[in-house]
Design a protein around this motif. Structure first.
Motif, mmCIF file in Angstrom:
data_model
loop_
_atom_site.group_PDB
_atom_site.id
_atom_site.type_symbol
_atom_site.label_atom_id
_atom_site.label_comp_id
_atom_site.label_asym_id
_atom_site.label_seq_id
_atom_site.Cartn_x
_atom_site.Cartn_y
_atom_site.Cartn_z
ATOM 1 N N SER A 184 -39.066 39.411 -60.990
ATOM 2 C CA SER A 184 -38.998 39.642 -59.559
ATOM 3 C C SER A 184 -38.162 40.877 -59.285
ATOM 4 O O SER A 184 -37.396 41.327 -60.139
ATOM 5 C CB SER A 184 -38.401 38.423 -58.840
ATOM 6 N N GLY A 185 -38.309 41.424 -58.082
ATOM 7 C CA GLY A 185 -37.521 42.582 -57.684
ATOM 8 C C GLY A 185 -38.339 43.861 -57.677
ATOM 9 O O GLY A 185 -39.430 43.934 -58.252
ATOM 10 N N ALA A 236 -41.306 33.838 -53.665
ATOM 11 C CA ALA A 236 -42.350 33.498 -52.699
ATOM 12 C C ALA A 236 -42.573 34.665 -51.744
ATOM 13 O O ALA A 236 -41.623 35.364 -51.372
ATOM 14 C CB ALA A 236 -41.956 32.253 -51.916
ATOM 15 N N TYR A 237 -43.802 34.863 -51.326
ATOM 16 C CA TYR A 237 -44.090 35.960 -50.391
ATOM 17 C C TYR A 237 -43.366 35.744 -49.069
ATOM 18 O O TYR A 237 -42.952 36.699 -48.406
ATOM 19 C CB TYR A 237 -45.593 36.068 -50.158
ATOM 20 N N SER A 238 -43.167 34.486 -48.690
ATOM 21 C CA SER A 238 -42.486 34.181 -47.425
ATOM 22 C C SER A 238 -41.047 34.700 -47.420
ATOM 23 O O SER A 238 -40.487 34.977 -46.354
ATOM 24 C CB SER A 238 -42.489 32.670 -47.173
ATOM 25 N N ALA A 239 -40.437 34.846 -48.609
ATOM 26 C CA ALA A 239 -39.066 35.360 -48.682
ATOM 27 C C ALA A 239 -39.000 36.798 -48.186
ATOM 28 O O ALA A 239 -37.993 37.228 -47.614
ATOM 29 C CB ALA A 239 -38.534 35.249 -50.103
ATOM 30 N N LEU A 278 -33.163 42.855 -50.130
ATOM 31 C CA LEU A 278 -33.809 42.684 -51.431
ATOM 32 C C LEU A 278 -33.370 41.386 -52.100
ATOM 33 O O LEU A 278 -34.180 40.694 -52.732
ATOM 34 C CB LEU A 278 -33.479 43.877 -52.336
ATOM 35 N N ALA A 279 -32.088 41.044 -51.964
ATOM 36 C CA ALA A 279 -31.587 39.804 -52.564
ATOM 37 C C ALA A 279 -32.245 38.586 -51.926
ATOM 38 O O ALA A 279 -32.450 37.561 -52.583
ATOM 39 C CB ALA A 279 -30.074 39.732 -52.418
ATOM 40 N N THR A 280 -32.578 38.699 -50.640
ATOM 41 C CA THR A 280 -33.276 37.617 -49.950
ATOM 42 C C THR A 280 -34.752 37.583 -50.339
ATOM 43 O O THR A 280 -35.323 36.513 -50.575
ATOM 44 C CB THR A 280 -33.156 37.793 -48.424
ATOM 45 N N ALA A 281 -35.359 38.763 -50.420
ATOM 46 C CA ALA A 281 -36.793 38.840 -50.714
ATOM 47 C C ALA A 281 -37.109 38.474 -52.158
ATOM 48 O O ALA A 281 -38.169 37.898 -52.436
ATOM 49 C CB ALA A 281 -37.299 40.251 -50.415
#
Length: 458
Positions: free
Chosen positions: A158-159, A184-187, A356-359
């Motif tokens: 991820s990232g 998740a895409y929702s993030a 970014l940390a949330t996504a």
């Protein structure tokens, strides 16, 4: 008065801009670079005899990479640049360095640590097989050796780096089978307000994803990696994972590049005795610093992703800001207005990094569910089950105590790749917050040394 001796460790975005600020102030800094050429990891330069164009090598970051390289080229005759030089310890006001033939102890009046970042890895069963790489390792192979890590490559984790390296492989003509994202895409939707702090970078990320899909690459979100298939003789043969609806899938491949964003290279800050604090957003221990990059130790400054992962653009701004702070502390005139502007820039990038940390969150829960047979520490061959057994037998719940009994983190990488995961596994097993587990203490030398080298105090 003698010119103050400023030492900069690292020649990536932060180190280059720090050196530029010193030169503009009339100082000739010493720039120590472990690499053969400048650029750091994100803007790693290809060997002299390679001629691949910037657009193919760096994708959306090509203009910034070229600008940084041209800046460094213009500085070379005004700095003391020492390539292929390992900084292996900091003690008693000296930086200890080693090359292939020489060991040195360099005194400093100001030390700017621009050490950059490395991959943050989450182990998966089978990741010890030949053909398993970190995202950074896959990127090095492409940039420095002009080769793909395999014929059919899967990128997993991820990232932003996940999509950047996958797109660079596509640009190079490699067969990228899939990009498997654990987030998740929702993030990403949840993170959008913070990500809009730097809309150009946000759009670059969207463009990379769209380009991958146009190239026919399968992109999946909400993936849980289960196993890298293969064996010790033949290496990787595929990957098994679970998608968001719980269904299992298997993809054939002969190489996997994996990583979950990045982690700062903080070993030198640790050896310089800088104070650390736990960051609950990224679930890491980070060196403390003020808004201008001053650490808790007088004369030691921290800039770029080596202090906190804020990205290459922030690294350029913080590298210059930290150099100006060091020059000011040494009694030299600096532009206070420019420093204020740079602080604002870094603050903007910090907001974006929070997005970014949330996504793309670190999948901490995967550590607790690693099967006992999964290798946790590849250097020492320690499995997740070995660490759980040590905890059961000794009651160890602190990182260094668990290390002493299990050897997790005692290998060549000194816990760079397994330390964070081991802490998460301990926390899950003991049912305690991960910050209570603590962090592995740094040890010199930070990397293996050639014991037959000579010595100089130059």
């Amino acid at each position: 008065m003698a010119e103050p001796r400023i030492i900069i460790v690292g020649a990536g975005p932060a180190g280059t801009r720090a050196a530029e600020a010193c030169v503009q102030a009339g100082i000739r800094p010493v720039v120590l670079d472990e690499g053969r050429r400048d650029g750091g990891q994100i803007y790693r330069r290809q060997p002299d005899n390679f001629t691949r164009p910037y657009a193919k090598l760096y994708g959306t970051e090509a203009p910034r990479a070229q600008a940084l390289h041209e800046t460094f080229d213009g500085l070379k005759d005004r700095i003391d640049y020492r390539a292929e030089t390992l900084v292996w310890n900091i003690a008693d006001g000296h930086v200890r360095t080693a090359t292939r033939t020489m060991e040195s102890a360099l005194p400093f009046d100001a030390l700017l640590l621009c050490t950059g970042a490395t991959d943050r890895l989450m182990p998966v069963k089978g990741w010890q097989f030949a053909g398993s790489y970190s995202l950074g390792g896959a990127q090095v192979a492409l940039k420095s050796q002009a080769v793909s890590i395999g014929h059919k490559v899967v990128f997993m984790g991820s990232g932003p780096l996940l999509y950047l390296v996958a797109s660079q492989y596509v640009q190079a003509g490699a067969d990228v089978v899939a990009v498997l994202d654990t987030a998740a895409y929702s993030a990403r939707i949840k993170a959008l307000p913070d990500l809009l702090a730097v809309p150009s970078v946000l759009w670059n990320g969207v463009a990379l994803t769209l380009a991958l899909k146009r190239a026919g690459v399968m992109v999946r979100n909400s993936v849980k990696p289960l196993e890298i298939l293969g064996n010790a003789e033949d290496g990787v043969s595929g990957i098994r994972f679970r998608v968001g609806d719980g269904a299992e899938q298997t993809i054939a491949c002969d190489a996997v590049a994996m990583g979950h964003h990045l982690r700062p290279e903080t070993q030198l800050a640790d050896l310089a005795l800088c104070a650390f604090a736990f960051d609950p957003v990224t679930r890491q221990w980070l060196p403390e610093r003020d808004g201008d990059g001053r650490s808790s130790v007088a004369g030691v400054y921290l800039a770029g992703d080596g202090a906190k992962i804020l990205g290459a653009r922030s690294a350029e701004a913080s590298g210059r800001l930290t150099a100006l702070a060091a020059l000011s502390d040494l009694g030299m005139p600096v532009d206070k207005g420019e420093m204020a502007s740079l602080r604002g820039d870094v603050g903007t990038y910090a907001k974006f990094a929070r997005g970014l940390a949330t996504a793309f969150p670190w999948p901490a829960e995967q550590a607790g569910t690693l099967p006992d047979e999964a290798i946790l520490c590849r250097c020492e061959g320690v499995t997740a089950g070995d660490l759980r057994a040590v905890m059961q037998e000794t009651g160890a719940k602190e990182a260094n105590r668990a290390k002493a009994f299990s050897r997790v983190g005692m290998g060549r990488c000194q816990g760079r790749y397994c330390g964070l995961v081991a802490a998460e596994l301990i926390a899950a097993q003991a049912d305690i917050p991960v910050e209570q587990v603590g962090r592995l203490r740094g040890q010199a030398p930070v990397k293996p040394l050639n014991i037959s080298i000579g010595d100089t105090d130059a």
